[in-house]
Design a protein around this motif. Structure first.
Motif, PDB file in Angstrom:
ATOM      1  N   ALA A   1      27.187  24.348 -16.967  1.00  0.00           N
ATOM      2  CA  ALA A   1      27.799  23.853 -15.734  1.00  0.00           C
ATOM      3  C   ALA A   1      29.014  24.708 -15.420  1.00  0.00           C
ATOM      4  O   ALA A   1      29.728  25.158 -16.322  1.00  0.00           O
TER       5      ALA A   1
ATOM      6  N   TYR B   1      26.572  17.719  -8.559  1.00  0.00           N
ATOM      7  CA  TYR B   1      26.196  17.675  -9.974  1.00  0.00           C
ATOM      8  C   TYR B   1      25.831  16.255 -10.389  1.00  0.00           C
ATOM      9  O   TYR B   1      24.915  16.045 -11.204  1.00  0.00           O
TER      10      TYR B   1
ATOM     11  N   GLU C   1      33.308  20.751  -2.499  1.00  0.00           N
ATOM     12  CA  GLU C   1      32.827  21.512  -3.643  1.00  0.00           C
ATOM     13  C   GLU C   1      33.954  22.226  -4.371  1.00  0.00           C
ATOM     14  O   GLU C   1      33.710  23.094  -5.205  1.00  0.00           O
TER      15      GLU C   1
ATOM     16  N   ASP D   1      31.146  21.969 -10.871  1.00  0.00           N
ATOM     17  CA  ASP D   1      30.406  20.769 -11.264  1.00  0.00           C
ATOM     18  C   ASP D   1      31.285  19.749 -11.974  1.00  0.00           C
ATOM     19  O   ASP D   1      31.180  18.549 -11.716  1.00  0.00           O
TER      20      ASP D   1
END
Length: 893
Positions: free
Chosen positions: A130, A172, A206, A216
């Protein structure tokens, strides 16, 4: 309002009356508007969209500018050269800078920090990679972002004594946990450290890193050292690394320049503090002394608008995207020229209608408004259809482009209200642009001759200078776009033909990062070897190797090379010894050259015996040998990467040159080092290169299983076919990747422009033919005559004629596509000779012919002469031709 409804109804009836013209015009506009809308959606997402945070226009992003002589020490971040001053622009700062500037924010209401980190996430017994970030406790508060569920990180969480907490991104959360709200309070392991999930950010947010990237998992900065297996690997160790991005929020009424001036002194203090910490560490470890820095060489602080977050990717893609936006703008210009030409042609056929309405008292302005209403209605229909084309073209743009690889995974161009508003505004504008000239021209008529039943104005209008100029403009713009696309494609082909220096066929690449979950030293060495041995027994696998760097991935690792003459020189102002030059390095398995099929030109390759207990060795490439040992045999020569350890590394072999960073770059000096002698560097991860006998993607499942058997907590990262290494899934946005994107999009745009232009010119020609008083009948009649001229005519002429008939028949059969009258004229036949040689008679004989006159084309029109000559050659009369094709020849004018 009543008049507008009347105009719309009348305009709709007129468009439905000529369905073919309407369809062609709407299709042309839809392609042009659709292409502009699709690319604008990408430009909007990449370059224009602001962060979904509170008052993004008040955010500022920190940068520093320094002379080239200034060295920050260890640095992680983006770096570029300022074209105006030649100074180095850096985007990252040490933790000391964040602390000092946050203590006295001045014109800023808040200053917050964030930095990226790679994470190995283990949840519910499944491990995967991630992308993550470490943020200061005031990060979310400074941005004004609230959690969708749970809560965000606060100042109390950003302490070494606080509980370890993590926040997930919405993307995520949906992908990894299926959107289950029970994830709040759940424990997950990040790099083998337990963290508790406390919240999920809202959809659309994001993070503030480069556009298209998504963070994430977010954790506090205070927990960064705990994620490092080795303390020395921590970004906060010792003096620390320049690795944090800084942002701030301006107070109401404050300016960025005021904030910069107030924080400049605090920034300089932090630089001195960081330099002192580096000096203390150097003295403690026996390193080189760092001299004091002249105050005039201190880096300067710079504040840029931060409402869009980091700008590196945006600045990299902006020129290409704006260029392409201009290209599709030309496509729309071609579409407008198409429709304007069609409307000019259509207006010519409506001149009697316009003249009659003017004669009955209608004003010219009223008629122009009516015609503009029709053109705007046409453009709105094209805009609505263009939205459908935009969805198709947008998906095509994303399909032909990786947009920088997985680093652009969050880029999702949408037809949101901004884009839809752009589309409708563009539609109305195009309707006015292409409708204004035809409306103005069609209402400028002379009433008396136009109202007469002469039909001459239609022909004259069709041959107007404006109409011909629009056709020339269409062809010129289309050729410009096609030539440009051709040059782009040629550039790409040339890049793809560049020999990389190793065999990319049947090669599967994937990465592992065991250092993130605690592997080091002997365990790390055993793991790498165990994975390789398991992969070697997989069916269809021919060879397995691994390296610290992936060739042609855009990444690099370099070190300074010191030869003996460099070590004898005096240190510089930084207390450093000037190196002989740089060298790219790659820690590789002993069979790397053989597996990658890089020829060994001299000496020997690496062996398993070249481990930590053996003397340090290296295989260098041709460029390294020519740069540092010109006109000498490099095998046996020595150099070092550490100025305190002269002649540490011995050259044991010379390998053929191979590309390293990018396919378009020059080949740099490169040293291949034994991975067993570089284990600390291998803890960051390695790329496995698996050479297969067939399709490399067919063994992915077996490769996953082999790695899982070695360690179930070790996921694969970025597996791909090496044929795509020039467009790697690494998120680095390499130059070749960008060039490929631009070429593909430009080529697609040029094809669509050619379709628009061809459609428009075809529609114009068809409409001009249909407007001819006898256009359809003449076309059908000529087609009927053409059908039998080269067949029956030539055959009968040969059978019934003399020498002239045979020659004429031979010419017709030899060039069946050439008009018969051209054959007759070229061969010098007059009608009398032709009739005599073919044995035909005039008047009411067997052929039922009419007398043509003294010579072909002399007393009759070209069209009637051509038809009659073909009748003579075919031996058929006018009556039979009419009967067989169901129409009659129009009378002579």
């Amino acid at each position: 309002m009543q008049t507008l409804r009347q105009d719309l109804r009348y305009g709709a009836r007129m468009l439905l009356k000529q369905k073919g013209l309407t369809a062609i015009a709407v299709l042309s506009l839809a392609l042009g508007i659709g292409a502009n809308t699709a690319l604008f959606s990408v430009v909007d997402a990449m370059l224009l969209k602001m962060l979904p945070v509170k008052e993004p226009e008040r955010l500022v992003l920190f940068k520093s500018l320094a002379v080239r002589e200034f060295s920050p020490g260890s640095y992680t971040g983006n770096s570029d050269k300022d074209q105006a001053t030649g100074q180095q622009i850096r985007t990252s700062f040490p933790y000391q800078s964040f602390q000092r500037m946050r203590e006295q924010p001045g014109a800023l209401s808040d200053i917050f920090a964030f930095g990226n980190v790679n994470l190995n996430v283990n949840a519910d017994g499944q491990a995967d990679f991630a992308s993550g970030q470490e943020v200061s406790g005031n990060y979310y508060a400074g941005l004004g972002v609230q959690a969708m569920i749970g809560r965000t990180i606060m100042d109390d969480d950003d302490k070494a004594t606080a509980s370890s907490v993590a926040v997930l991104s919405y993307r995520y959360w949906q992908r990894r946990f299926g959107g289950n709200e029970a994830v709040i309070g759940k424990q997950i392991n990040l790099n083998n450290v337990a963290f508790t999930v406390i919240g999920v950010t809202p959809p659309g947010f994001e993070g503030t890193m480069d556009v298209g990237s998504t963070q994430d998992v977010t954790i506090p900065i205070a927990w960064e050292p705990q994620l490092s297996v080795e303390r020395e690997r921590s970004l906060m160790y010792g003096a620390g690394v320049w690795w944090l991005r800084l942002m701030g929020r301006l107070k109401p009424g404050a300016s960025a320049e005021q904030a910069r001036a107030q924080l400049e002194h605090a920034f300089h203090q932090s630089v001195v503090e960081h330099r002192a910490a580096r000096q203390g560490r150097a003295q403690a470890t026996g390193g080189n002394t760092i001299n004091n820095l002249d105050p005039k060489d201190y880096p300067r602080l710079s504040l840029d608008p931060g409402g869009q977050g980091e700008m590196s990717s945006r600045q990299r893609y902006a020129p290409s995207l704006y260029l392409l936006l201009g290209v599709v703008g030309l496509v729309l210009a071609v579409a407008c020229a198409n429709v304007a030409n069609l409307l000019l042609s259509r207006a010519a056929s409506r001149q009697k209608e316009i003249a009659l309405r003017l004669a009955l008292g209608a004003s010219r302005f009223r008629l122009i408004r009516q015609l503009l209403t029709e053109s705007v209605l046409l453009s709105v229909l094209g805009g609505l259809l263009g939205i459908l084309f935009a969805l198709w073209i947008r998906d095509g743009l994303l399909a032909v482009s990786d947009w920088g690889g997985s680093g652009m995974s969050a880029l999702e161009p949408k037809l949101d209200p901004r884009v839809l508003g752009f589309t409708m505004g563009l539609s109305l504008l195009t309707g006015i642009i292409f409708g204004l000239a035809p409306a103005w021209r069609s209402t400028k008529v002379d009433l008396t001759p136009t109202l007469k039943d002469s039909g001459r104005s239609s022909s004259a209008a069709s041959r107007s200078l404006l109409s011909r100029g629009l056709v020339v403009l269409q062809v010129a713009l289309s050729l410009l776009l096609l030539v440009g696309a051709g040059l782009f494609v040629r550039t790409l082909v040339n890049l793809q033909r560049v020999e990389p220096g190793f065999n990319t066929r049947n090669l599967l690449l994937f990465g592992v990062q065991p250092g993130m979950i605690g592997y080091k030293e002997d365990k790390l060495e055993q793991l790498y070897q165990q994975i390789a041995e398991r992969l070697e027994v997989v069916p269809s696998v021919r060879a397995v190797t691994f390296s610290s760097m992936t060739l042609l991935s855009g990444g690099l690792s370099s070190r300074a090379v010191f030869l003996r003459n460099a070590l004898a020189a005096a240190p510089d102002a930084e207390g450093q010894i000037k190196p002989s030059g740089p060298s790219y390095i790659n820690q590789v398995r002993e069979n790397f050259l053989e597996a990658m099929e890089i020829p060994l030109l001299a000496g020997r390759s690496l062996k398993a015996q070249d481990d930590a207990r053996a003397p340090r060795v290296a295989v260098v490439n041709q460029t390294f040998a020519q740069k540092y040992f010109p006109n000498e045999n490099p095998v046996g020569k020595r150099f070092t990467f550490d100025s305190k350890k002269p002649d540490e590394v011995a050259i044991i072999g010379v390998a053929h040159d191979a590309k390293y960073t990018r396919q378009r770059d020059e080949i740099p000096p490169t040293a291949y080092l034994s991975w067993r002698q570089e284990l600390p560097g291998m803890s960051r991860g390695a790329t496995y290169e698996v050479r297969t006998a067939g399709d490399p993607t067919a063994v992915i499942a077996a490769v996953r299983q082999a790695v899982k058997e070695a360690d179930a907590n070790l996921p694969l990262n970025k597996h791909q076919d090496a044929n795509r290494t020039s467009r790697p899934d690494t998120g680095d946005g390499t130059a070749l990747c960008q060039a490929d994107d631009v070429v593909r999009i430009a080529r697609t745009t040029a094809r669509r422009d050619w379709l628009v232009r061809s459609d428009g010119i075809y529609g114009l020609a068809t409409h001009a033919r249909d407007r001819h008083p006898h256009g359809t009948r003449r076309t059908n009649y000529r087609r009927a005559a053409d059908d039998h001229a080269a067949g029956d005519g030539a055959r009968l002429a040969r059978r019934r004629g003399g020498a002239g008939g045979r020659v004429c028949a031979d010419e017709i059969l030899r060039k069946p596509d050439e008009p018969v009258t051209d054959v007759v004229r070229r061969e010098g036949f007059r009608c009398a000779d032709l009739r005599r040689d073919c044995g035909l008679v005039d008047g009411g004989g067997a052929g039922g012919l009419l007398h043509p006159g003294p010579a072909c084309g002399e007393s009759r029109s070209y069209d009637r002469t051509q038809v009659r000559v073909k009748q003579w050659l075919g031996g058929r009369g006018l009556a039979s031709v009419r009967r067989s094709h169901g129409f009659s020849l129009p009378p002579d004018p």
